[in-house]
Design a protein around this motif. Sequence first.
Motif, PDB file in Angstrom:
ATOM      1  N   LEU A 119       2.090   1.033   3.155  1.00 42.68           N
ATOM      2  CA  LEU A 119       3.618   0.306   2.694  1.00 42.68           C
ATOM      3  C   LEU A 119       3.933   1.385   1.873  1.00 42.68           C
ATOM      4  O   LEU A 119       5.339   1.656   1.748  1.00 42.68           O
ATOM      5  N   ILE A 120       3.278   2.057   0.831  1.00 45.12           N
ATOM      6  CA  ILE A 120       3.798   3.082  -0.070  1.00 45.12           C
ATOM      7  C   ILE A 120       4.239   4.410   0.871  1.00 45.12           C
ATOM      8  O   ILE A 120       5.143   4.955   0.458  1.00 45.12           O
ATOM      9  N   ALA A 121       3.414   4.516   1.781  1.00 45.75           N
ATOM     10  CA  ALA A 121       4.178   5.693   2.810  1.00 45.75           C
ATOM     11  C   ALA A 121       5.399   5.336   3.335  1.00 45.75           C
ATOM     12  O   ALA A 121       6.142   6.053   3.456  1.00 45.75           O
ATOM     13  N   LEU A 122       5.737   4.027   3.568  1.00 46.92           N
ATOM     14  CA  LEU A 122       6.853   3.600   4.006  1.00 46.92           C
ATOM     15  C   LEU A 122       8.022   3.480   2.873  1.00 46.92           C
ATOM     16  O   LEU A 122       9.122   3.065   3.265  1.00 46.92           O
ATOM     17  N   GLY A 123       7.616   3.761   1.762  1.00 45.06           N
ATOM     18  CA  GLY A 123       8.631   3.659   0.621  1.00 45.06           C
ATOM     19  C   GLY A 123       8.480   2.648  -0.553  1.00 45.06           C
ATOM     20  O   GLY A 123       9.257   2.877  -1.505  1.00 45.06           O
ATOM     21  N   CYS A 124       7.324   1.769  -0.417  1.00 44.97           N
ATOM     22  CA  CYS A 124       7.084   0.770  -1.331  1.00 44.97           C
ATOM     23  C   CYS A 124       6.990   1.490  -2.554  1.00 44.97           C
ATOM     24  O   CYS A 124       6.008   2.521  -2.909  1.00 44.97           O
ATOM     25  N   HIS A 125       7.321   0.949  -3.676  1.00 42.24           N
ATOM     26  CA  HIS A 125       7.154   1.414  -5.151  1.00 42.24           C
ATOM     27  C   HIS A 125       6.190   0.519  -6.013  1.00 42.24           C
ATOM     28  O   HIS A 125       6.072   0.495  -7.133  1.00 42.24           O
ATOM     29  N   VAL A 126       5.732  -0.422  -5.268  1.00 41.66           N
ATOM     30  CA  VAL A 126       4.661  -1.195  -5.961  1.00 41.66           C
ATOM     31  C   VAL A 126       5.422  -2.037  -7.052  1.00 41.66           C
ATOM     32  O   VAL A 126       4.819  -2.303  -8.100  1.00 41.66           O
ATOM     33  N   CYS A 127       6.675  -2.780  -6.768  1.00 37.57           N
ATOM     34  CA  CYS A 127       7.237  -3.353  -8.086  1.00 37.57           C
ATOM     35  C   CYS A 127       6.841  -4.762  -8.102  1.00 37.57           C
ATOM     36  O   CYS A 127       7.346  -5.420  -8.944  1.00 37.57           O
ATOM     37  N   GLN A 128       5.978  -5.181  -7.048  1.00 34.71           N
ATOM     38  CA  GLN A 128       5.375  -6.539  -7.081  1.00 34.71           C
ATOM     39  C   GLN A 128       6.587  -7.454  -6.851  1.00 34.71           C
ATOM     40  O   GLN A 128       6.162  -8.684  -7.421  1.00 34.71           O
ATOM     41  N   GLN A 129       7.469  -7.546  -6.144  1.00 29.88           N
ATOM     42  CA  GLN A 129       8.412  -8.410  -6.009  1.00 29.88           C
ATOM     43  C   GLN A 129       8.511  -8.979  -4.471  1.00 29.88           C
ATOM     44  O   GLN A 129       9.453  -9.492  -4.261  1.00 29.88           O
ATOM     45  N   CYS A 130       7.278  -8.748  -3.713  1.00 24.43           N
ATOM     46  CA  CYS A 130       7.346  -9.163  -2.460  1.00 24.43           C
ATOM     47  C   CYS A 130       7.520 -10.461  -2.152  1.00 24.43           C
ATOM     48  O   CYS A 130       8.408 -11.081  -1.213  1.00 24.43           O
ATOM     49  N   HIS A 131       7.227 -11.324  -3.288  1.00 29.18           N
ATOM     50  CA  HIS A 131       7.394 -12.875  -3.143  1.00 29.18           C
ATOM     51  C   HIS A 131       8.920 -13.217  -3.208  1.00 29.18           C
ATOM     52  O   HIS A 131       9.357 -14.753  -2.854  1.00 29.18           O
ATOM     53  N   THR A 132       9.774 -12.381  -3.540  1.00 25.93           N
ATOM     54  CA  THR A 132      11.162 -12.960  -3.819  1.00 25.93           C
ATOM     55  C   THR A 132      11.891 -12.790  -2.590  1.00 25.93           C
ATOM     56  O   THR A 132      12.920 -13.052  -2.344  1.00 25.93           O
ATOM     57  N   GLY A 133      11.187 -11.836  -1.655  1.00 23.08           N
ATOM     58  CA  GLY A 133      12.022 -11.762  -0.367  1.00 23.08           C
ATOM     59  C   GLY A 133      13.197 -10.872  -0.367  1.00 23.08           C
ATOM     60  O   GLY A 133      14.036 -10.716   0.489  1.00 23.08           O
ATOM     61  N   LYS A 134      13.370 -10.134  -1.695  1.00 19.58           N
ATOM     62  CA  LYS A 134      14.444  -9.233  -1.838  1.00 19.58           C
ATOM     63  C   LYS A 134      14.186  -7.769  -1.731  1.00 19.58           C
ATOM     64  O   LYS A 134      14.970  -7.041  -2.217  1.00 19.58           O
ATOM     65  N   CYS A 135      13.003  -7.516  -1.096  1.00 20.21           N
ATOM     66  CA  CYS A 135      12.502  -5.919  -1.475  1.00 20.21           C
ATOM     67  C   CYS A 135      13.573  -5.145  -0.859  1.00 20.21           C
ATOM     68  O   CYS A 135      14.295  -5.049  -0.083  1.00 20.21           O
ATOM     69  N   ALA A 136      13.865  -4.248  -1.923  1.00 19.80           N
ATOM     70  CA  ALA A 136      14.905  -3.311  -1.969  1.00 19.80           C
ATOM     71  C   ALA A 136      14.626  -2.374  -1.100  1.00 19.80           C
ATOM     72  O   ALA A 136      15.730  -1.566  -0.585  1.00 19.80           O
ATOM     73  N   TRP A 137      13.409  -2.035  -0.874  1.00 21.02           N
ATOM     74  CA  TRP A 137      12.839  -0.919   0.098  1.00 21.02           C
ATOM     75  C   TRP A 137      12.956  -1.462   1.565  1.00 21.02           C
ATOM     76  O   TRP A 137      12.643  -0.900   2.513  1.00 21.02           O
ATOM     77  N   GLY A 138      13.229  -2.481   1.846  1.00 23.82           N
ATOM     78  CA  GLY A 138      13.496  -2.992   3.216  1.00 23.82           C
ATOM     79  C   GLY A 138      12.169  -3.543   3.842  1.00 23.82           C
ATOM     80  O   GLY A 138      12.108  -3.581   4.992  1.00 23.82           O
ATOM     81  N   ILE A 139      11.037  -3.644   3.048  1.00 25.87           N
ATOM     82  CA  ILE A 139       9.570  -3.859   3.576  1.00 25.87           C
ATOM     83  C   ILE A 139       9.452  -5.304   3.763  1.00 25.87           C
ATOM     84  O   ILE A 139       8.969  -5.859   4.656  1.00 25.87           O
ATOM     85  N   CYS A 140       9.340  -5.811   2.616  1.00 26.99           N
ATOM     86  CA  CYS A 140       8.756  -7.327   2.345  1.00 26.99           C
ATOM     87  C   CYS A 140      10.001  -8.419   2.464  1.00 26.99           C
ATOM     88  O   CYS A 140      10.015  -8.890   1.464  1.00 26.99           O
ATOM     89  N   THR A 141      10.468  -8.195   3.497  1.00 24.49           N
ATOM     90  CA  THR A 141      11.957  -9.141   3.335  1.00 24.49           C
ATOM     91  C   THR A 141      12.095  -9.351   4.969  1.00 24.49           C
ATOM     92  O   THR A 141      11.663  -8.624   5.754  1.00 24.49           O
ATOM     93  N   SER A 142      13.084 -10.684   5.077  1.00 26.73           N
ATOM     94  CA  SER A 142      13.587 -10.842   6.340  1.00 26.73           C
ATOM     95  C   SER A 142      15.100 -10.674   6.212  1.00 26.73           C
ATOM     96  O   SER A 142      15.736 -11.326   7.434  1.00 26.73           O
ATOM     97  N   ASN A 143      15.566 -10.617   5.184  1.00 25.28           N
ATOM     98  CA  ASN A 143      17.048 -10.311   5.120  1.00 25.28           C
ATOM     99  C   ASN A 143      17.440  -9.166   6.010  1.00 25.28           C
ATOM    100  O   ASN A 143      17.017  -7.908   5.790  1.00 25.28           O
ATOM    101  N   LEU A 144      18.312  -9.531   7.020  1.00 24.96           N
ATOM    102  CA  LEU A 144      18.640  -8.531   8.095  1.00 24.96           C
ATOM    103  C   LEU A 144      19.382  -7.353   7.478  1.00 24.96           C
ATOM    104  O   LEU A 144      19.408  -6.222   7.963  1.00 24.96           O
TER     105      LEU A 144
END
Lengths: 501, 147
Positions: free
Chosen positions: A408-433
């Motif tokens: 995921l870091i290779a994809l842009g993740c900055h390990v900010c630990q907000q995956c559970h919010t569904g708001k991932c600004a890097w578009g990884i851990c979210t289903s917001n279209l």
Amino acid sequence: MKTYVPPKFMIIRDPARCIQCQICVNQCSFDANYYDIEDSEVRNRDENCVGCHRCMTFCPTRAITITKNPLEYRENYNWRSEDIEDIWKQAESGGVLLTGMGNDKGYPIYWDHLLLNASQVTNPSIDPLREPMELVTYLGKKPDRVRIDRDSFDLETELAPQVKLNLPVMFSAMSYGAVSLNVHKSLAQAATEMGILWNTGEGGLHHSLYKYGNNTIVQVASGRFGVHAQYLNVARVVEIKIGQGAKPGIGGHLPAEKVTAEVALTRMIPRGTDALSPAPQHDIYSIEDLAQLVYALKEATNYTKPISVKIAAVHNSAAIASGMVRAGADIIVLDGLRGATGAAPKVIRDNVGIPIELALASVDTRLRQEGIRNQASLVISGGIRNSGDVIKAIALGADAVNIGTAALIALGCHVCQQCHTGKCAWGICTSNLSLTKRINPEIGARRLSNLLRGWSLEIKDMLGGLGINALESLRGNRLHLRGVGLTDTEAEILGVRMAGS
Amino acid sequence: MKRVLVNEPVCMGCHLCEVYCQLQHSKHEDMVKAFKREPSRPIARLRIEEKEPLFFPLGCQQCEEPYCVNACLTGAITKNSDTGVITTDEEKCIGCWTCILACPFGIIRQDLLRHKSIKCDLCQGLETPTCVANCPNEALTYTTIED
């Protein structure tokens, strides 16, 4: 009563450089940057900043710096700011604190206490640029002995299904719903290009990804999401998920708002409903029960695919792993203390499980002692950061490793630990279209392949230094490792000698 | 012929294409100077159309039969017969805005300070238009298309 949880970060915007283009505003999914229409000026809401660096990365004039908020509490080694603020949050909410990613506490990282050997004078090192080096790994049950026809030299022994990996690294299970479809596409494409496997996680396989089936591990987890005959048969490996390193012993919860139409279709659940994975698999309360599911899946796939069983690394992993092998698992996966998640209770993530290095060493040792190590391949995951960790894991006895966070870091993740919010600004851990578009699968696959290519070259370099030309010769060869800063007991469990001895 | 194509599914609406277009069509090479020192903020030749979760940049389509060229009163807008790129000769433009009325995409803009109409010229002189070169998600590509 008034509670004020101070901002963790401060957004510092250099007015001399800021051109008011508002890209920081449109890129921040946490509303930490906003445009004040009245004053025609970009402003901050520091309290919303999660330190993901999206705005900083996208700012075309490098006007933004993100820094830690210098606000200090009175120094107290026991009551750190995190402890104090967690109590405030719970005093307000009365709920369980959720978090994402893996354990971020200071437990020992044993990879950093293990060092590799290299050839000097008495044995030659090998130059991987001039001589062939072999990283190919086969996963699956290996026979106790091999029979060859004396005349034709054909193999007489019937082999269990084997899976070829071009390098001993696979992508960890990350479910569709937790991560986006574009992340799945990136992983699937990269795995296919590099000749390794990616893993669907427990959320099913989107129909558009069936074409990558030959490089796919499909999971059968406690929620049984998206499991059907075609799903099992399109895959290369079927994995039974018992546990996860980030949250051993508990189930999963994909909140209803993440269950979009496509996620619902893939998981085979109603749209907009919570996807709850029970803590246990309710048909597995013993090794014998596990054997039933293993063989049910072998039957369903006509004995053509290895069956993998994944557990979280816990205190009795060695004994459990022995049972798993005896239950017919062809691959066993251990997910360690630092394994990550899209959402887990913080207290579980930070306090449950054991370090993967110790679990790996003890499981490998135990299976060897029992003479059944050949009956299953051993895969580990949870916190693998670089090719050094990979090669140390191989030397400790792993057949392959899974990488999740690193991918995921290779994809842009900055390990900010907000995956559970569904708001991932890097578009990884979210289903917001609007956010999932931030991952372009073509770029994602390219970056993942690049990472694996880099690691392959490095692993070959290290192998060459050891004077070995095939990874197989290093597997479980702990004499190539030496410990530093370990207690006698730690060294004994890891099965390594101390540096200098 | 090479054209800017949009891969809409991966356009995230960051507006960086607009910002770099503004920079390219300003007098300065430095982004900060371009935005802060010029008498008016530079104008982008393309714009992001957005209605979440849909985003895409819209620029001049370099139409085969361009309405703007036909509409132009002074012959300031011409289509290059080799490359098919439509450009404006600012010497000839009188700022009558007829081209703006004619453009079916509404993508020609007014430079009110200089009283000229402005449009995308595919960054003549650059190998790749700046919007394409600076798209962080490769949502814009500069691709050879069939005539």
